[in-house]
Scaffold this motif. Sequence first.
Motif, PDB file in Angstrom:
ATOM      1  N   GLY A  41      14.064  33.492  52.921  1.00  0.00           N
ATOM      2  CA  GLY A  41      12.110  33.294  52.623  1.00  0.00           C
ATOM      3  C   GLY A  41      11.624  33.148  54.308  1.00  0.00           C
ATOM      4  N   SER A  42      12.603  31.824  54.854  1.00  0.00           N
ATOM      5  CA  SER A  42      12.440  30.945  55.278  1.00  0.00           C
ATOM      6  C   SER A  42      12.890  31.464  57.218  1.00  0.00           C
ATOM      7  N   LEU A  43      14.238  32.816  57.411  1.00  0.00           N
ATOM      8  CA  LEU A  43      13.581  33.389  58.526  1.00  0.00           C
ATOM      9  C   LEU A  43      13.260  34.777  58.210  1.00  0.00           C
ATOM     10  N   ARG A  44      12.250  34.948  59.340  1.00  0.00           N
ATOM     11  CA  ARG A  44      10.668  36.011  59.172  1.00  0.00           C
ATOM     12  C   ARG A  44      11.156  36.786  60.359  1.00  0.00           C
ATOM     13  N   ALA A  45      11.327  38.424  60.207  1.00  0.00           N
ATOM     14  CA  ALA A  45      11.655  39.164  60.926  1.00  0.00           C
ATOM     15  C   ALA A  45      11.449  40.479  60.721  1.00  0.00           C
ATOM     16  N   THR A  46      10.847  41.803  61.729  1.00  0.00           N
ATOM     17  CA  THR A  46      10.536  42.612  61.461  1.00  0.00           C
ATOM     18  C   THR A  46      11.213  43.202  62.376  1.00  0.00           C
ATOM     19  N   LEU A  47      11.116  45.130  61.519  1.00  0.00           N
ATOM     20  CA  LEU A  47      11.481  46.123  62.111  1.00  0.00           C
ATOM     21  C   LEU A  47      10.425  47.184  62.564  1.00  0.00           C
ATOM     22  N   TRP A  48      10.459  47.055  64.043  1.00  0.00           N
ATOM     23  CA  TRP A  48       9.436  47.791  64.776  1.00  0.00           C
ATOM     24  C   TRP A  48       9.538  49.033  65.658  1.00  0.00           C
ATOM     25  N   THR A  49       8.682  49.757  65.562  1.00  0.00           N
ATOM     26  CA  THR A  49       9.057  50.876  67.531  1.00  0.00           C
ATOM     27  C   THR A  49       7.262  50.749  67.964  1.00  0.00           C
ATOM     28  N   MET A  50       7.653  51.369  69.165  1.00  0.00           N
ATOM     29  CA  MET A  50       6.286  51.389  69.423  1.00  0.00           C
ATOM     30  C   MET A  50       6.535  52.920  70.813  1.00  0.00           C
ATOM     31  N   CYS A  63      22.211  34.197  58.638  1.00  0.00           N
ATOM     32  CA  CYS A  63      21.587  33.094  57.413  1.00  0.00           C
ATOM     33  C   CYS A  63      22.396  32.267  56.554  1.00  0.00           C
ATOM     34  N   ASP A  64      21.966  31.266  56.465  1.00  0.00           N
ATOM     35  CA  ASP A  64      23.076  30.244  55.757  1.00  0.00           C
ATOM     36  C   ASP A  64      21.939  30.305  54.539  1.00  0.00           C
ATOM     37  N   PRO A  65      23.004  30.849  53.313  1.00  0.00           N
ATOM     38  CA  PRO A  65      22.314  31.318  52.004  1.00  0.00           C
ATOM     39  C   PRO A  65      21.676  30.016  51.377  1.00  0.00           C
ATOM     40  N   ALA A  66      22.335  28.724  51.105  1.00  0.00           N
ATOM     41  CA  ALA A  66      22.143  28.145  50.957  1.00  0.00           C
ATOM     42  C   ALA A  66      21.000  27.205  51.373  1.00  0.00           C
ATOM     43  N   SER A  67      20.792  26.667  51.721  1.00  0.00           N
ATOM     44  CA  SER A  67      19.542  26.705  53.299  1.00  0.00           C
ATOM     45  C   SER A  67      18.554  26.914  53.395  1.00  0.00           C
ATOM     46  N   GLY A  68      18.991  28.477  53.575  1.00  0.00           N
ATOM     47  CA  GLY A  68      17.871  29.805  54.256  1.00  0.00           C
ATOM     48  C   GLY A  68      17.590  28.698  55.677  1.00  0.00           C
ATOM     49  N   LEU A  69      18.807  28.510  56.651  1.00  0.00           N
ATOM     50  CA  LEU A  69      18.350  27.861  58.211  1.00  0.00           C
ATOM     51  C   LEU A  69      19.492  28.928  58.936  1.00  0.00           C
ATOM     52  N   LEU A  70      19.206  29.213  60.193  1.00  0.00           N
ATOM     53  CA  LEU A  70      20.670  29.798  60.648  1.00  0.00           C
ATOM     54  C   LEU A  70      21.760  29.393  60.511  1.00  0.00           C
ATOM     55  N   ASN A  71      22.396  30.391  60.408  1.00  0.00           N
ATOM     56  CA  ASN A  71      24.354  29.674  60.262  1.00  0.00           C
ATOM     57  C   ASN A  71      24.512  29.374  61.769  1.00  0.00           C
ATOM     58  N   ARG A  72      25.662  28.906  61.678  1.00  0.00           N
ATOM     59  CA  ARG A  72      26.367  27.903  63.088  1.00  0.00           C
ATOM     60  C   ARG A  72      26.408  28.956  64.131  1.00  0.00           C
ATOM     61  N   GLU A  73      27.135  30.202  63.799  1.00  0.00           N
ATOM     62  CA  GLU A  73      27.231  31.715  64.392  1.00  0.00           C
ATOM     63  C   GLU A  73      25.566  31.961  65.526  1.00  0.00           C
ATOM     64  N   ALA A  74      24.181  32.326  64.843  1.00  0.00           N
ATOM     65  CA  ALA A  74      23.083  32.273  64.828  1.00  0.00           C
ATOM     66  C   ALA A  74      22.384  30.995  65.648  1.00  0.00           C
ATOM     67  N   PHE A  75      22.125  29.430  64.917  1.00  0.00           N
ATOM     68  CA  PHE A  75      22.728  29.100  65.718  1.00  0.00           C
ATOM     69  C   PHE A  75      22.762  28.577  67.353  1.00  0.00           C
ATOM     70  N   LEU A  76      24.014  28.838  67.594  1.00  0.00           N
ATOM     71  CA  LEU A  76      24.743  29.019  68.640  1.00  0.00           C
ATOM     72  C   LEU A  76      23.869  30.033  69.858  1.00  0.00           C
ATOM     73  N   ARG A  77      24.128  30.835  68.749  1.00  0.00           N
ATOM     74  CA  ARG A  77      23.824  32.526  69.619  1.00  0.00           C
ATOM     75  C   ARG A  77      22.228  32.161  70.251  1.00  0.00           C
TER      76      ARG A  77
END
Length: 608
Positions: free
Chosen positions: A130-139, A170-184
């Motif tokens: 639940g820490s990373l919130r996202a949407t899949l959308w179209t317009m 996602c890092d499954p333990a903490s719910g935060l971005l993992n290293r790769e996503a953080f750097l990106r």
Amino acid sequence: MEPGLRAPSAAESGAAGAGKTADGPEAISLDPHDSRLDAITALAVEVGGGDIGGISIVHRSRLWLPSRLGIAETLLPRAGTFCSWVVDNDLTWFEVEDARKDERFASNPLVAGKPGYAHYAAMSLATCNGSLRATLWTMSVRPRRLSDAQIARLRALAGLTAEMLQLRYCDPASGLLNREAFLRQLQAIVEQSAQPRLVVACVELAGFCALDGQLGRGLGEAILRAVAACLEDRAGERGLLGHVGPGQFAIALLEDGEDSVDYAGLRAAVEHIVTTMSGSHRTTVHIGIRREPVTPDLDLEQVLEAAGFVAAAGPGEPGAVRLFDRMEFIRSRLRYQLQGALRKDAGVGALVAHYQPQVDLDSGGVIGMEALVRWEHPELGLLGPAQFVPQAEARGEIFQLDMHVMRAVCEDLRAWRVAGLEPPPVALNFSRTSLRNPAFADRVAQVLADTGVPGQLLEFEITESALAESYKPLHEPIHALRALGVRIAVDDFGTGLSNLDALNSFHFDRLKVDRQFVHGVASNPRVAGLFTLIQGIAEIFGAELLCEGLEEEQDLRWLEARGVRKVQGWYFCKALAHEEVSLLLGRIAADGRATRGLAELRALLRFS
């Protein structure tokens, strides 16, 4: 129009190879790191009959689009966006049939401006606990309502998308971005920011990994989630957070003034969480901080690595908040890169031998060379042994380094001989650790056999201090070397304990006088007196005397007048790379003379 959003052009359609009619997508802005997500986005737009679409990850102040169709940028402001409405209201499904008639969105630039999008449909994607919130959308530009069948297919795509985001970002333990996503994400933020300074702080839970194994998975993950929540509170809306390693978190901020985070208070808060929840005082918190000006070539991976290094180096100061020190970081990196250089890994440079000629003053000839190890480092340039040999000694890798250098020397000797050149003997200096290694003599014999180099082309230098401390254990390896035809020299004579019993215990061919008894010998009576004693010792033992470190003309004349005939130093020549030695040997062969004057010899040896 909302910044970063635009209608796709015909040129883009052709480049992407995804052209359709006006009812469908015209272009996909491909992200090479997320091609599978791009495929889902394209399918979602097709299923929903939209004109544009994407996957948006929603943060406090930004939207990040790891996949998008018809949208150029990957990072957008969050305020006033459709996606923000979805996540702020915890909506699983959200559809706006005609945004032009909806007061919530009528003034949105996407709706009010050209081309004037009317329809919006989105599925929420809750990942990372639940820490990373996202949407899949179209317009699309046409007002309409999706059918139940279209919604069902979009739901299925949303479930697949959530799983992929969870695994990738996602890092499954903490719910935060993992290293790769953080750097990106950090890269996208830096590229669009006007702030002049980047601050990256690594929060290291020292000892947490060992403690986690005792606590059990459930409690360990609960602690990490509590720490993540604490970091979110302290970092504020502008801070980017990541779980970048076991027990290590990162905070990144772009700033133009003083730090907005109280790092000392943050450290105390995190340590209190871990101690309270675990019931243990065995985990301390260290924070490493690196501040860097924002430049086009800023290496974010290196910035994060540096901050992590500073945090990991904290045990000397329990609970410390430490700032990055460039030289300390370089030394630390060298320790690890040296292992790669010994394995000949790509990207860490090569350990090579340079050769300083040894000359005979009577004949004006080159009678030998001393091999000196150098590290051709890809970032730091040519490094001398003082910058990495102590690291090898400290890590127990000196024997491996010595054998690496010997093989490199023998391969160079083989190459010169194959080319029809006549190299003189090469002197190698080995550590006492290598000399006392039980496998030493066998390894030397193996290298000689592998390269076809005769032992007579090698001279092994043993320092006086090594002999003084442990000469008896060296008898066997020295005897084995002499059996291979290798010459033995006592190096740095005069700097050790002058143990004459050690010198008398075995046969050696050459005595090398350390440069401190050569440099300035003509003008310093005390140095001259010590040199005379050393010269007398060489005569007693019947050993050839060679003086190293010769730099001045007056010292050369003084040595000549006292019968010294073998010297080495910058007065004649610097240490030469393999290619320069090849040129030198070619010059000597072309010259053809058995004797030459010292001025002619110096001219022959000039390479710079």
